[in-house]
Design a protein around this motif. Sequence first.
Motif, PDB file in Angstrom:
ATOM      1  N   UNK A 119       0.862  -1.084   0.094  1.00 40.11           N
ATOM      2  CA  UNK A 119      -0.079   0.115  -0.001  1.00 40.11           C
ATOM      3  C   UNK A 119       0.968   1.402   0.141  1.00 40.11           C
ATOM      4  N   UNK A 120       2.077   1.160   0.470  1.00 36.44           N
ATOM      5  CA  UNK A 120       2.918   2.456   0.435  1.00 36.44           C
ATOM      6  C   UNK A 120       2.925   2.963   1.814  1.00 36.44           C
ATOM      7  N   UNK A 121       2.201   2.226   2.845  1.00 35.47           N
ATOM      8  CA  UNK A 121       2.101   2.645   3.989  1.00 35.47           C
ATOM      9  C   UNK A 121       2.074   1.757   5.098  1.00 35.47           C
ATOM     10  N   UNK A 122       2.326   1.878   6.327  1.00 38.07           N
ATOM     11  CA  UNK A 122       2.571   0.939   7.382  1.00 38.07           C
ATOM     12  C   UNK A 122       1.165   0.776   8.141  1.00 38.07           C
ATOM     13  N   UNK A 123       0.774   2.011   8.189  1.00 30.85           N
ATOM     14  CA  UNK A 123      -0.659   2.140   9.021  1.00 30.85           C
ATOM     15  C   UNK A 123      -1.751   3.100   8.267  1.00 30.85           C
ATOM     16  N   UNK A 124      -2.873   2.992   8.561  1.00 30.66           N
ATOM     17  CA  UNK A 124      -3.909   3.916   7.934  1.00 30.66           C
ATOM     18  C   UNK A 124      -3.793   4.049   6.290  1.00 30.66           C
ATOM     19  N   UNK A 125      -3.986   2.761   5.756  1.00 35.70           N
ATOM     20  CA  UNK A 125      -3.423   2.736   4.420  1.00 35.70           C
ATOM     21  C   UNK A 125      -4.583   3.365   3.489  1.00 35.70           C
ATOM     22  N   UNK A 126      -6.018   3.631   3.624  1.00 34.86           N
ATOM     23  CA  UNK A 126      -6.695   3.923   2.479  1.00 34.86           C
ATOM     24  C   UNK A 126      -6.557   3.146   1.214  1.00 34.86           C
ATOM     25  N   UNK A 127      -6.449   1.699   1.624  1.00 31.63           N
ATOM     26  CA  UNK A 127      -5.998   1.049   0.273  1.00 31.63           C
ATOM     27  C   UNK A 127      -7.317   0.155  -0.302  1.00 31.63           C
ATOM     28  N   UNK A 128      -8.110  -0.283   0.766  1.00 32.63           N
ATOM     29  CA  UNK A 128      -9.564  -0.978   0.232  1.00 32.63           C
ATOM     30  C   UNK A 128     -10.541   0.402  -0.235  1.00 32.63           C
ATOM     31  N   UNK A 129     -10.915   0.489  -1.293  1.00 37.22           N
ATOM     32  CA  UNK A 129     -11.722   1.512  -1.848  1.00 37.22           C
ATOM     33  C   UNK A 129     -13.224   0.961  -2.030  1.00 37.22           C
TER      34      UNK A 129
END
Length: 411
Positions: A150-160
């Motif tokens: 996702x590019x992030x370790x936390x708080x990804x906002x990956x699932x849309x």
Amino acid sequence: MATIQPLREETMIINMGPQHPSTHGVLRLVLELDGEYVVSCRPVLGYLHTGIEKNTEYRTWQQGVTFVTRADYLSPFFNELGYCLAVERLLGIEAPPRAQVIRVMTNELTRIASHLLWLATTGLELGAISIMLYAWREREVILRIFEMITGLRMNHAYIRVGGVVMDLPEGASEQVRDFLDVMPGRLHEYEELLTGNPIWRQRTEGVGHVPGDELVALGVTGPMLRAAGIDWDLRKQLPYCGYETYDFDVPLRTAGDCFARYEVRIEEIRQSLRIVEQCLDRLEPGPVMVEDPKLRWPAELSVGPDGIGNSERYVRHIMEESMEALINHFKIVTQGFQVPAGEVYQAVESPRGELGYYVVSNGGNRPYRMHIRGPSFVNLQATPRMVEGGLVADVVASVASIDPVMGDADR
């Protein structure tokens, strides 16, 4: 002749928290003590109120993902999934099969990471320093996998809404398989350290006991409920994302104390490893976002003319040569999409229990109302029942066994 002193009758009121290393965040417990024994306990919440629910009502449907992922910051994928499933039900759509598998895989990895953090912090609070270092080490591997995906370790906002923001990068599946190869041996190490450890058992066995029927009456869900013998797991009872097609067991214990909750969470890690392995075997080529151009951003198209993984070049191509695609991208980003009027409640099984999203649409491009049923908030109702009559030292073990996340409780 010495005079006989009368028995002391007064009690003492003390605040445990909100600045306390063993309350798992800004939780305040107002304790009434008779010496070392707890006479009464009153949990006080609200010190981490972020207004996530109300803020979401002032953003477009897709922008809401970046808010809800910060509610339970130790299991962000579950917040994203619950919210997106609710919006998808209102839209009458379903994410593509590959996106469903990726959603399940990231959620189960998050469950493992959350339980590892629980094990690390609980061990630290009860004096087991080694387990804190070991569990933190394994959690770090999962966070690096998330960063790769996702590019992030936390708080990804990956699932849309409609799928996931992008496909798995090259090498992600191999990284997950490497973790699956190592983790069972590490779990065995954890159990060798703790399960038969007399100090660990004295600090947890019989501590924080609550019968299953009382937990049901309090609305408690998750590992706490299953540790008291109540077989309730939304992945089995009310399956979503195809969980009914996965082979896994729901761990149960009957003691209903802190030790039983430890056993349930350790076994849940094993079952999540089983599910993740099945996800890797099911990853078939295909899109990871619905193809409806009114719902997805062009950047979310996962299959370009050169196959999976080449969508970025394809997106640049259509946006440079197609005015219609450029206009559509501009409108989707700035205005979002409209969702038919209606209301829905969607729940997922988070590491802490039933995480529910009640979402209301009035037909506009943003939620009319959105409310989160945070399991930490509900489960904390059991705190007085767990600690009253026990020692102050047992309050630490009891609160830890709830595994509350205050962002999930306050929102």
